[in-house]
Write an enzyme that holds these catalytic residues in place. Structure first.
Site, mmCIF file in Angstrom:
data_model
loop_
_atom_site.group_PDB
_atom_site.id
_atom_site.type_symbol
_atom_site.label_atom_id
_atom_site.label_comp_id
_atom_site.label_asym_id
_atom_site.label_seq_id
_atom_site.Cartn_x
_atom_site.Cartn_y
_atom_site.Cartn_z
ATOM 1 N N HIS A 78 0.830 -1.212 0.000
ATOM 2 C CA HIS A 78 0.000 0.000 0.000
ATOM 3 C C HIS A 78 0.866 1.264 0.000
ATOM 4 O O HIS A 78 0.575 2.223 -0.707
ATOM 5 C CB HIS A 78 -0.946 0.017 1.203
ATOM 6 C CG HIS A 78 -1.887 -1.153 1.221
ATOM 7 N ND1 HIS A 78 -2.634 -1.485 2.319
ATOM 8 C CD2 HIS A 78 -2.188 -2.081 0.269
ATOM 9 C CE1 HIS A 78 -3.363 -2.563 2.039
ATOM 10 N NE2 HIS A 78 -3.099 -2.940 0.806
ATOM 11 N N HIS A 235 -9.599 -1.505 -4.567
ATOM 12 C CA HIS A 235 -8.451 -1.890 -3.739
ATOM 13 C C HIS A 235 -7.543 -2.868 -4.485
ATOM 14 O O HIS A 235 -6.318 -2.825 -4.333
ATOM 15 C CB HIS A 235 -8.875 -2.490 -2.394
ATOM 16 C CG HIS A 235 -7.690 -2.737 -1.525
ATOM 17 N ND1 HIS A 235 -7.081 -1.730 -0.812
ATOM 18 C CD2 HIS A 235 -6.920 -3.838 -1.342
ATOM 19 C CE1 HIS A 235 -6.008 -2.214 -0.212
ATOM 20 N NE2 HIS A 235 -5.883 -3.497 -0.521
ATOM 21 N N ASP A 239 -3.534 -2.418 -4.923
ATOM 22 C CA ASP A 239 -2.516 -3.458 -4.697
ATOM 23 C C ASP A 239 -1.673 -3.685 -5.953
ATOM 24 O O ASP A 239 -0.447 -3.836 -5.875
ATOM 25 C CB ASP A 239 -3.190 -4.791 -4.339
ATOM 26 C CG ASP A 239 -3.599 -4.877 -2.879
ATOM 27 O OD1 ASP A 239 -3.094 -4.097 -2.060
ATOM 28 O OD2 ASP A 239 -4.428 -5.753 -2.569
ATOM 29 N N HIS A 262 -1.262 -10.924 -5.097
ATOM 30 C CA HIS A 262 0.136 -10.470 -5.073
ATOM 31 C C HIS A 262 1.071 -11.426 -5.809
ATOM 32 O O HIS A 262 2.017 -10.999 -6.461
ATOM 33 C CB HIS A 262 0.601 -10.303 -3.629
ATOM 34 C CG HIS A 262 -0.226 -9.308 -2.859
ATOM 35 N ND1 HIS A 262 -0.327 -7.988 -3.245
ATOM 36 C CD2 HIS A 262 -0.992 -9.450 -1.759
ATOM 37 C CE1 HIS A 262 -1.116 -7.363 -2.394
ATOM 38 N NE2 HIS A 262 -1.534 -8.214 -1.491
HETATM 39 ZN ZN LIG Z 1 -4.041 -4.501 -0.252
#
Ligand SMILES: [Zn+2]
Length: 305
Positions: A78, A235, A239, A262
């Site tokens: 973040h 969001h 990311d 991720h």
């Molecule tokens: Zn996040």
């Protein structure tokens, strides 16, 4: 937007880590051109400065982690996303714990803090990673692609079997203003039914309604509700920006993701770096001259702030 930026002065941030539950203090310092973002664990004796880059990413379960062994730093995504969003290329960060503080679960607190701190333009051109070929990575049913495009554009799709999320799709065309307005305030989220399992794994010890959207089987548990109806996909883009910023350059390319996390974002970065013919690194000032002689400036370098 042509020149590299750092922060105007040093600044201290304190908060808790969402996974570790521990209080952490970060001290951010201005840094010279071409420093990138570097972290140092000051709670560990003789620790080294660690540059945040895609090849330094270790575990990617529920967060992006850089480094390995005891010098690991969790949940960098973040903060890195906000640096990219505000066009900040160079910062040195001393941190006294294993995890970047979660703040309110979005990038909003970092945006506020860094705008208050101010930015400084350095006397060196920004560098763009210009995508030349389309590349794709897949993991189970998740995938991500990157392809040529004049500026950074991200189109993401998420699918959750939850009535408040279902299928969400969002396309984000990068500019600092768009980032602040459309992306920076979107919070991380999690399912109440996963809380016990994640806690058993040693994760989300610091998680609460103050730093995440929490969903039960039907609804959002947070009394204040959502900041955007589609806060979840926004969001995901926050990311994604943090994760691809680990390439170390401003990006001229379009990224498309499907159910990505991720790990997929990091696989995409690594695939790009393994294929030198798929991109070139161009200084923003030379790119401007080149483009100026042929056609209109791409948005990525024509935005003024
Ligand atoms: Zn996040």
């Amino acid at each position: 937007m042509l020149y590299q930026r750092t922060i105007a002065k040093d600044v201290i941030v304190t908060g808790i880590g969402i996974h570790s539950g521990k209080k952490v203090t970060m001290h951010l310092y201005p840094a010279e051109a071409d420093t990138g973002v570097q972290f140092k664990r000051v709670d560990i004796k003789n620790s080294n400065w660690m540059k945040a880059d895609a090849l330094s990413v270790g575990a990617t379960e529920n967060n992006t982690t850089i480094g390995s062994g005891i010098e690991t730093i969790y949940t960098v995504e973040h903060l890195l996303s906000v640096f990219y969003g505000l066009g900040i290329n160079n910062v040195k960060i001393e941190i006294d714990g294993p995890e970047v503080p979660i703040m309110d679960g979005s990038g909003a607190s970092f945006v506020f803090l860094l705008k208050e701190t101010g930015l400084k333009i350095l006397n060196k051109s920004k560098k763009f990673l210009v995508v030349l070929e389309k590349l794709r990575v897949e993991f189970e049913d998740k995938w991500a692609e990157i392809e040529p495009h004049p500026n950074l554009s991200i189109e993401s799709t998420i699918v959750f079997a939850h009535p408040k999320i279902k299928k969400q799709n969002f396309r984000f065309d990068f500019s600092c203003e768009n980032y602040i307005e459309q992306i920076s305030r979107a919070r991380t989220f999690g399912m109440l039914k996963d809380v016990d399992m994640l806690k058993r794994k040693g994760l989300i010890k610091g998680g609460s309604l103050d730093n995440a959207i929490v969903l039960d089987d039907y609804n959002v548990v947070n009394p204040e509700g959502l900041r955007f109806e589609n806060e979840f996909i926004r969001h995901k883009i926050l990311d994604t920006i943090g994760d691809v910023s680990l390439l170390g350059y401003d990006i001229a390319g379009k990224i498309t993701t499907y159910k990505s996390g991720h790990n997929v974002h990091n696989l995409l970065c690594r695939k790009l770096l393994e294929n030198p013919s798929a991109y070139e690194i161009v200084s923003a000032t030379s790119l401007q001259e080149e483009v100026h002689n042929s056609f209109a400036l791409p948005q990525a370098i024509s935005i003024s702030h």
